[in-house]
Design an enzyme around this catalytic site. Structure first.
Site, PDB file in Angstrom:
ATOM      1  N   GLU A 311      38.498  43.823  45.837  1.00 32.71           N
ATOM      2  CA  GLU A 311      40.064  43.087  45.368  1.00 32.71           C
ATOM      3  C   GLU A 311      41.011  43.824  45.405  1.00 32.71           C
ATOM      4  O   GLU A 311      41.712  44.103  44.597  1.00 32.71           O
ATOM      5  CB  GLU A 311      39.644  42.442  43.959  1.00 32.71           C
ATOM      6  CG  GLU A 311      38.385  41.510  44.020  1.00 32.71           C
ATOM      7  CD  GLU A 311      38.288  40.505  42.382  1.00 32.71           C
ATOM      8  OE1 GLU A 311      38.740  41.150  41.589  1.00 32.71           O
ATOM      9  OE2 GLU A 311      37.936  39.689  42.436  1.00 32.71           O
ATOM     10  N   ASP A 385      30.799  35.578  40.278  1.00 32.32           N
ATOM     11  CA  ASP A 385      31.743  36.126  39.330  1.00 32.32           C
ATOM     12  C   ASP A 385      31.733  35.352  37.939  1.00 32.32           C
ATOM     13  O   ASP A 385      32.667  34.454  37.828  1.00 32.32           O
ATOM     14  CB  ASP A 385      33.035  36.054  40.070  1.00 32.32           C
ATOM     15  CG  ASP A 385      33.955  36.664  39.375  1.00 32.32           C
ATOM     16  OD1 ASP A 385      33.821  37.602  38.160  1.00 32.32           O
ATOM     17  OD2 ASP A 385      35.223  36.790  39.473  1.00 32.32           O
ATOM     18  N   GLU A 413      36.644  33.940  30.434  1.00 32.60           N
ATOM     19  CA  GLU A 413      37.655  33.529  31.644  1.00 32.60           C
ATOM     20  C   GLU A 413      37.298  32.212  32.272  1.00 32.60           C
ATOM     21  O   GLU A 413      37.961  31.671  32.555  1.00 32.60           O
ATOM     22  CB  GLU A 413      37.423  34.836  32.488  1.00 32.60           C
ATOM     23  CG  GLU A 413      38.079  34.743  34.071  1.00 32.60           C
ATOM     24  CD  GLU A 413      38.158  35.728  34.931  1.00 32.60           C
ATOM     25  OE1 GLU A 413      37.444  36.489  34.979  1.00 32.60           O
ATOM     26  OE2 GLU A 413      38.783  35.503  36.235  1.00 32.60           O
TER      27      GLU A 413
HETATM   28  C1  BDP Z   1      37.293  38.579  38.218  1.00 33.46           C
HETATM   29  C2  BDP Z   1      38.478  38.489  37.330  1.00 33.46           C
HETATM   30  C3  BDP Z   1      39.554  39.611  37.642  1.00 33.46           C
HETATM   31  C4  BDP Z   1      38.705  40.659  37.602  1.00 33.46           C
HETATM   32  C5  BDP Z   1      37.549  40.912  38.431  1.00 33.46           C
HETATM   33  C6  BDP Z   1      36.525  42.007  38.248  1.00 33.46           C
HETATM   34  O1  BDP Z   1      39.277  37.328  37.688  1.00 33.46           O
HETATM   35  O2  BDP Z   1      40.420  39.671  36.954  1.00 33.46           O
HETATM   36  O3  BDP Z   1      39.395  42.036  37.944  1.00 33.46           O
HETATM   37  O4  BDP Z   1      36.732  39.812  37.879  1.00 33.46           O
HETATM   38  O5  BDP Z   1      35.682  41.981  37.665  1.00 33.46           O
HETATM   39  O6  BDP Z   1      36.450  37.618  37.453  1.00 33.46           O
HETATM   40  O7  BDP Z   1      36.868  43.155  38.664  1.00 33.46           O
END
Ligand code: BDP
Length: 720
Positions: A311, A385, A413
């Site tokens: 990401e 996720d 979340e």
């Molecule tokens: C996702 C979140 C994000 C996190 C990412 C992670 O939306 O904010 O940075 O996971 O785990 O679920 O790195």
């Protein structure tokens, strides 16, 4: 007369003070220590005990003494003084053989050997002819854990007259991950701002740091990663290391070690180097020096947590190096000091055409055996996720040469964030109990995580924290249960979600049997309720864009396909679901054969994972005999109905729960009900454009049109 008036004034003042000190704002968490009422056998205990003996003096021993002193005095409703000798009547004696001659004089050497570094014994025994409860361990922090266990027994009204308990943690590192930024915002945080007041550190030590450490110690958490995985290199500069040291010093007596996230490009951003290539000698030297510097401030620094090549975070791929090469470089830097590296497996690339669910396995499985001894691979519970429900991640069991640690998300979340009541332990339990078949039947995820399956002495569990500056720590009063449950499961992944719920309710709300049962039932059904109104039958990733609050199954055409909803549900006129069988992405081949076989056939796939693995026609016949469409619609309705059931249960508890927390939860449940309706209506109206079928009887008519739901766009949702 004046005197009388004055005394009335003081009485009033006293009453006011007493009232405000009784404010039930949730700050005390599960460590309330209010006097136990009608506690049967505890009455005898109360009569027999007259003092507390904690010999020796060290920061941790002081903490133990203070905790037992306030805990016992509060719970037993009489002062339990601290003495340095055994009193005439019984006593609680706590210590290690080194710190306490009384403990040393007990014949417990072999028992102590079995409990290791952090375990403890709770024994009803006698010393010099006097009845004592001994809390004994090999280390002071072991005694602290034992003290909290003992207090928990009292708090939950268990018989403590004949104790013969020995207990020790199943995992070595039990760690909170704070996704906290240096500006005090919290990524995916729904309970206010970050607890870490960096601006005022190191000079001001907020008393909350101590209460935070204390709460963690009470559930066995022994590590905390202070900073966001989306890392800022600044935290590795000297001013921030001095601030971090102040936190580490505050936490140390509680056995809580600090860790930091390491931004892979830090050598360039704060070190002035031209590269962050892990094979570059200058880069390696920079990290070694940086580690030496950190340890000069914090001798027991835990190590690094790293999100790399994920990401947008920098990582070894930028230099065509592997994750193992990246992790090992950092591992070598902290190894001389006893530190560890927790390297995240949450890696996927939007450039890769492959199913996102497959990418972490493809990336890491070939690296098995290539990591240093002090590296753990931190794997999320599922392959996408932190969705409301995911089947277990195929990496568990697939890398026998590498210690794999679990990453759960405590912050909700994708499960209603700060306002929905969702007790997450049943979801975690489902994953921990799942059979990987890595070494034949009975090779559960828990066996992988605690290191027992492949004989790893290094083992760990991480939980993404739900804690912030809100007075009650977690925003939702029931969010506390998830923090609590995470700690308990990290200590022992074989505990049941039910027994953890029961402990928590008794400690947090009430020991009254009917109340305990009602609240416990609400909690135990709450996760399934959320799954039903958000993502039943294996649906996933259909939430609102970016903030992830509320439904968004229509999300499409974004710069990353794997962040859209249509990528995951693949609804069309023929049906719905992600085909991960051999005819689709073949993600199923990443599981061991018995799992693969079971999940390959929709008829043997547990219905809760159906659309995770299969694309099925709208009229596919489900277990109930209903069509897939009808079943789906009714599940959404069932989710709403469950919330209403929770509301009824809670309403009936009025008077049994203090008015403050009662009202708080009641108002949140109303939000949860309308959010559940929003999810049901929006998702069903959207999928109906493909299924072209009416809603079955029993499903309420949507309140608005699909267009209405699609234009809803809540602003300033917290946690982004
Ligand atoms: C996702 C979140 C994000 C996190 C990412 C992670 O939306 O904010 O940075 O996971 O785990 O679920 O790195």
């Amino acid at each position: 007369m004046i005197i009388k008036r004055l005394s009335i004034f003081y009485i009033l003042l006293f009453l006011l003070a007493a009232q405000s000190s009784l404010a039930e704002d949730g700050y005390r968490l599960w460590l309330r220590y209010d006097q136990i009422k009608d506690a049967g056998k505890l009455k005898d205990y109360r009569k027999n005990i007259s003092a507390l003996v904690v010999e020796g003096d060290s920061p941790t021993l002081q903490v133990i003494e203070k905790e037992l002193n306030i805990g016992l005095s509060g719970l037993l409703g009489k002062a339990i003084p601290v003495t340095d000798k055994l009193p005439k009547k019984g006593a609680v004696v706590a210590g290690t053989p080194e710190t306490s001659p009384l403990i040393r004089s007990l014949d417990i050497k072999s028992k102590l050997q079995e409990v290791g570094e952090e375990g403890y014994l709770l024994l009803s025994t006698s010393l010099n002819g006097k009845k004592v409860t001994a809390i004994a361990a090999n280390t002071e922090v072991g005694v602290l854990y034992g003290a909290f266990h003992f207090l928990r027994l009292l708090q939950t009204q268990q018989d403590i007259n004949n104790l013969a308990i020995s207990n020790s943690p199943e995992t070595k590192h039990r760690v909170l991950n704070h996704w906290d930024n240096l500006d005090r915002t919290v990524e995916r945080g729904y309970a206010g701002f970050s607890l870490w007041d960096w601006h005022k550190l190191p000079d001001y030590i907020d008393p909350r740091y101590i209460d935070y450490a204390r709460a963690n110690a009470s559930i066995g958490i022994n590590g905390t990663v202070l900073t966001n995985v989306n890392a800022n290199a600044l935290v590795l500069t000297e001013p921030y290391l001095i601030k971090t040291k102040a936190l580490a010093d505050a936490f140390r007596p509680y056995g809580l070690k600090v860790f930091l996230t390491a931004r892979f490009s830090a050598p360039m951003e704060i070190g002035g180097l031209k590269t962050a290539d892990p094979l570059d000698p200058q880069v390696q030297a920079w990290w070694k020096e940086k580690a030496d510097e950190i340890y000069s401030h914090i001798p027991d620094f835990g190590g690094f947590l790293v999100k790399a090549d994920s990401e947008g975070q920098p990582g070894p791929h930028n230099y065509k190096r592997t994750h193992a090469e990246g992790a090992n470089m950092l591992a070598d830097a902290v190894a001389p000091h006893g530190g560890i590296v927790m390297w995240r497996a949450f890696v996927y690339s939007h450039e890769a055409p492959d199913d996102r669910a497959k990418q972490a396995y493809n990336e890491f499985k070939p690296l098995d055996g290539k990591f240093r001894d002090n590296v753990l691979l931190q794997v999320k519970n599922g392959a996408i996720d932190f969705q409301p429900r995911e089947p277990f991640h195929p990496l568990f069991g697939a890398m026998p040469e590498t210690p794999l640690m679990m990453e759960f998300q405590i912050t909700q979340e994708y499960l209603g964030q700060g306002t929905h009541l969702a007790y997450l332990a049943p979801m975690w339990e489902e994953v921990l109990d799942a059979d990987t078949y890595a070494k034949g039947e009975g090779s559960t995820v828990a066996d992988v995580v605690d290191g027992s399956l492949d004989n790893h002495s290094l083992s760990a569990m991480a939980g993404v924290a739900n804690i912030g500056t809100d007075r009650n720590w977690t925003g939702h009063p029931f969010g506390q249960a998830n923090w609590y449950a995470f700690g308990r499961l990290a200590w022992n992944p074989y505990l049941s979600s039910e027994e953890i719920a029961e402990e928590w309710v008794r400690m947090t709300f009430s020991n009254e049997e009917a109340v305990v049962q009602d609240i416990k039932n609400m909690m135990l059904n709450s996760h399934e309720a959320v799954v039903n109104y958000m993502t039943p039958l294996g649906l996933h990733h259909i939430m609102g864009w970016s903030h992830h609050y509320g439904p968004g199954p229509w999300i499409k055409d974004k710069h990353r396909a794997d962040w859209t909803s249509v990528y995951y549900h693949k609804a069309d006129e023929n049906g719905i679901g992600f085909d991960r069988t051999a005819s689709g992405s073949d993600a199923l081949s990443q599981y061991f054969p018995p799992v693969e076989e079971k999940f390959s056939d929709p008829k043997t796939t547990p219905e809760k994972y159906l659309l995770w693995f299969h694309h099925l026609p709208w009229d596919y016949k489900t277990e109930s005999g209903r069509t897939l469409w009808d079943e789906m619609a009714l599940r959404y309705q069932a989710g709403v109905d469950s919330v209403r059931q929770m509301q009824r249960t809670w309403d009936a508890l009025e008077g049994s729960v203090d008015p403050e927390r009662f009202r708080h939860v009641k108002e949140y449940l109303a939000i949860q009900e309308s959010d559940a309706e929003w999810w049901r209506d929006a998702v069903l109206l959207y999928f109906q454009t493909f299924s072209k079928r009416p809603l079955p009887a029993g499903v309420e008519k949507p309140a608005h049109t699909l267009e209405y739901y699609m234009q809803l766009d809540p602003k300033f949702v917290p946690g982004i």
